[in-house]
Design an enzyme around this catalytic site. Sequence first.
Site, PDB file in Angstrom:
ATOM      1  N   SER A 129       0.498  -1.194   0.322  1.00 32.44           N
ATOM      2  CA  SER A 129      -0.267   0.071   0.219  1.00 32.44           C
ATOM      3  C   SER A 129       0.541   1.395   0.092  1.00 32.44           C
ATOM      4  O   SER A 129       2.089   1.500   1.151  1.00 32.44           O
ATOM      5  CB  SER A 129      -1.111  -0.025   1.010  1.00 32.44           C
ATOM      6  OG  SER A 129      -1.117   1.720   1.717  1.00 32.44           O
ATOM      7  N   VAL A 131       0.638   4.119   0.801  1.00 33.05           N
ATOM      8  CA  VAL A 131       0.147   5.229   2.294  1.00 33.05           C
ATOM      9  C   VAL A 131       1.101   4.428   3.319  1.00 33.05           C
ATOM     10  O   VAL A 131       0.901   5.013   4.324  1.00 33.05           O
ATOM     11  CB  VAL A 131      -0.896   5.699   2.657  1.00 33.05           C
ATOM     12  CG1 VAL A 131      -1.795   6.340   1.290  1.00 33.05           C
ATOM     13  CG2 VAL A 131      -2.341   4.499   2.674  1.00 33.05           C
ATOM     14  N   GLU A 132       1.283   2.796   3.125  1.00 36.27           N
ATOM     15  CA  GLU A 132       1.305   2.808   4.526  1.00 36.27           C
ATOM     16  C   GLU A 132       2.911   2.459   4.207  1.00 36.27           C
ATOM     17  O   GLU A 132       3.732   3.048   4.902  1.00 36.27           O
ATOM     18  CB  GLU A 132       0.703   1.103   4.467  1.00 36.27           C
ATOM     19  CG  GLU A 132      -0.887   1.626   4.971  1.00 36.27           C
ATOM     20  CD  GLU A 132      -1.948   0.051   5.444  1.00 36.27           C
ATOM     21  OE1 GLU A 132      -1.194  -0.755   6.091  1.00 36.27           O
ATOM     22  OE2 GLU A 132      -3.048  -0.368   4.351  1.00 36.27           O
ATOM     23  N   MET A 133       3.192   0.872   3.676  1.00 37.01           N
ATOM     24  CA  MET A 133       5.359   0.660   3.151  1.00 37.01           C
ATOM     25  C   MET A 133       4.986   1.074   2.226  1.00 37.01           C
ATOM     26  O   MET A 133       6.513   1.245   2.285  1.00 37.01           O
ATOM     27  CB  MET A 133       4.928  -0.778   3.489  1.00 37.01           C
ATOM     28  CG  MET A 133       5.163  -1.580   5.169  1.00 37.01           C
ATOM     29  SD  MET A 133       5.372  -3.205   6.597  1.00 37.01           S
ATOM     30  CE  MET A 133       6.392  -2.763   6.959  1.00 37.01           C
TER      31      MET A 133
END
Lengths: 325, 704
Positions: A129, A131-133
């Site tokens: 993702s 926006v995550e990792m």
Amino acid sequence: MNRRPRRWLALAALCALLCAAPANAEAPVFRDEPIRPVPAASTLNAAKVALGARLFADPLLSRDGSVSCASCHPLATGGTDHRPRSLGLNRAEGSVNAPTVLNSGLNFKQFWDGRADTLEQQVDGPLLSPVEMGSSWDTVIAKLRRAPGYAKAFSQAYPDGLSPAAVRNAIAEFERSLTTPNSRFDRYLRGEDAALSAAEKSGYRKFKAYGCISCHQGVNVGGNMFQRMGVMGDYFADRGGVGKADYGRYNLTGDEADRFTFKVPSLRNVELTAPYFHDGSAASLEQAVGIMAKYQLGRSLPPQDLDELVGFLKTLTGVRPGQAP
Amino acid sequence: MNRLKLATAATVLLLVAAGAALLSRQGLDDRDHEQFQEALQGLKQLDAGFNKDLLRVRYALLSTYDDFLANERDSAQALDTLARVPDLVGAGERQAILDGSAETKSLLAHRTRLFERFKSQNAVVTNSRHYLPFAIQQLLEQLGPDTADRELATSLHALTASVLAVLTSDNSDRTTEYDEALSSARRLQDWLTRHPGHPQAGAVGSLISHAHTLVSGTGKLDQLTRELLALPVATALGKLSHTYEAAVGGAIQRAQDYRRMLYLLAGLLLLLVAYAVNLLRNANQSLERRVQERTAELAGSERRFRTLAAAAPVGIFLTDASGAVVYTNLAAQAITGLPPERNLGSGWISALHPDDYDGTLAWWRQLGEQADDRPWECRFRTPDGQTRNVLARLAAVHDEQGATLGYVGTLEDITERLRITSELHQAQKLESVGRLAAGVAHEINTPVQFVSDSCHFIRDGLGDLRGLVQEYRDILAALGEGSLLAPAALDRARLAEQRADLDYLLDNMPTAVERSLEGLQRVSTIVRSMKEFAHPDQKEMAHADLNQAILSTLTIARNEYKYIAELKTELGELPPVPCFLGDLNQAVLNIVVNAAHAIADFNLASGATGLITVRTRCENQQAVIDIEDSGGGIPDAIRDKIFDPFFTTKAVGKGTGQGLAIARSVVVDKHHGSLSVESWPGSGSCFTIRVPLDGDTALTTELA
């Protein structure tokens, strides 16, 4: 010739008796309730678990090395970061509340919308993702190959060595180890009547009577079915600001019947995992229980019932990994 | 043998067929098969369990879905197994089974989706079902006696009844009950519209909401339950099971066929083996027979060889691979003069002539190392003291792989041949001497003639001188007696001298003596040349003055060429040359005579005189003798043959054809020199003899 078989028969019968006795003694005996105790940690591969633990805490998995699994799921604080929405790369906010990893292995599916059937499948979600990792498997594998110790540990634990599948499995294996057995309620289920106070027992009865148990049942007190948020009232109209993340499973299936439908979360360790709901909108357990009563049960809770329910919920806190039983 | 090969091939084929049959016969105790069957059976049980649990959940006898999850997990696992069709299933049935598995899988996936909906629905409906009667009861307890409350109570009772009807109806189609319940709810809603400010309005609203949820939810739940139960999972599994059993039945049939075929193959194999054994026995017998025949043949052959060898005039011997003699025939034994057994091994060596011992053994040893079948001449000395000249030959005998088995040798007794050759040689020499005799006689005759004439003259002169001396003595006596006076005596003496022609005598007598001496000298020269030419046979080479020898030879040959050709000699300086001089003279003579004949033939018509040039020189440690003639040359066609024995271009009776052959034998064989010829047809030929100056000490053997 005639005596011998008879003697053997007697011996066999004795053996059967001796063997049967302990087998009976070891059979799990607990109260016949819709909730079942967390089983003792099953047989997991220790090397894989250790490798998964290291990966879980390693920010190397993220694009810029700033985010690890543990960033949003710190084990010390109940496997979740207590933010309504977690922060990923460059402190970007996620779209839903980060659920706890504790007992996640007991959930029938992963993510709020249940889009991953297994913990292994789940790994790809945050990892890729943006926006995550914000990483990719090529990058992750390359980084792991360079990082000291990983290649060797992987080749020892996996016949094919370091690979995306092995990374997924190691992390999942570690997560499967994150069960919280021996909660007071589980002890009660196992027959330890004194494990719960009278109020807590009353709270459990109300939990069943109000119908919470209809969804929050099974070993994980939830986590084995989907349910629409707001079956007895329009939660989203009341909350306002409906977004795509609120559509839940609909985003996955495109089926109108799945709109606003989410995986019923586990209530184990629920006192540790505030804030609540997919939108992280309920800051306290009392608030959450109230919202549930209103929108899911179509009921209003008298204050005493609410207290007792919350009291019961707190008995679901188990022994967390690394914590003395 | 061909039949045996055929039988072997058939056996191998049968074995291969049997092996293939064994390999292709997938065991029915196959683990895959067991797992497939277990999975199939498990799925049926899981399906039945699902349906049972579904009903239990639907009717609140089961309050957790964990069991369904376990069911789902086990089903997924079993489905994975069903996707792996055991190998024993034939390719034809495989697809049908895979299709069946896929159909089941898709049905179960569909069921999972329906069941998820069921779970959600069931939770909601269950709650409302539990809550609604409780809520109605609670509300009823709150109601007072006024109209509105009584109206509400009535509606609530109606709702209770209609909901109860919905929940307890036995009808499969409960539309009526649903409609009834919904209209009850609507009446309640109407009441609420009419009494919005009623203290129980909130509770009524909630109650209506639950009633709706319960009624419509129950409908949906029933619908879902029907759909779930109607899913033809069991049918699909039954069909799959049937297809699979049929396929396995086919496999069993095939397995039985295989077994029958294996029995058949085994039977055929046994027959074949028996047949092959029989064939082998026959082949063995015939082989034994053939071995006996061959042995007999070999024995016969051996006997024939022995007889042949024994009767052969040539010495024959055999050796083993190491060179030890293992057999000698009678002729060989006669040559060595040893008793048969003493020839064996290396025994024969003791019979070698001591002088030939080392050379012969060296030749013998080198034969083992290199394929040199050069014959070897040596001598054996028999115990009774005879020396036998022998020409030995040796040939290796190889087996098929090329390994040396041994040697076959022959010993040819050439003593007699050498003797005859030697005699022939001598005869030719005598022949040339004989032929020369006439010329030599003529050469001698001329000086003898004038020696004789001179002697006659001297004899006559001496007679005259004696008469004159007698006259002198008479005159002296008369003077002494005084019977004659001095003047008369003087006249008488003068007269006597005139009569005796004393001056002539005194002038010519010494000349006559000189001429006689000269003539005798010439005769003497010729005789010496003859002697030198006919140099006695030597045992060994001796150093000789070749130029002198050539001059002698030319002298005695003079009559052969003197009317035909002029002879020119250009004799260079030559050191003493080691040679067998007599033989070399013979060679030179033969060539010179040939040259004279060639010139004579060439100049027959013109009668012109030719030229024979004899040159000697020393060159490359060789004494070189050129004998060049101005004859007609040698035609190319016969140039190769001129040195062959008995080859001649001369008329029968004019030559033996041995001349040049002997010359070649002398120069090449005896002196290890060379004899070459150059020829220019129409202008002459040149024969060149080259003799090594260092001689050849190795060649010491002279003809006996």
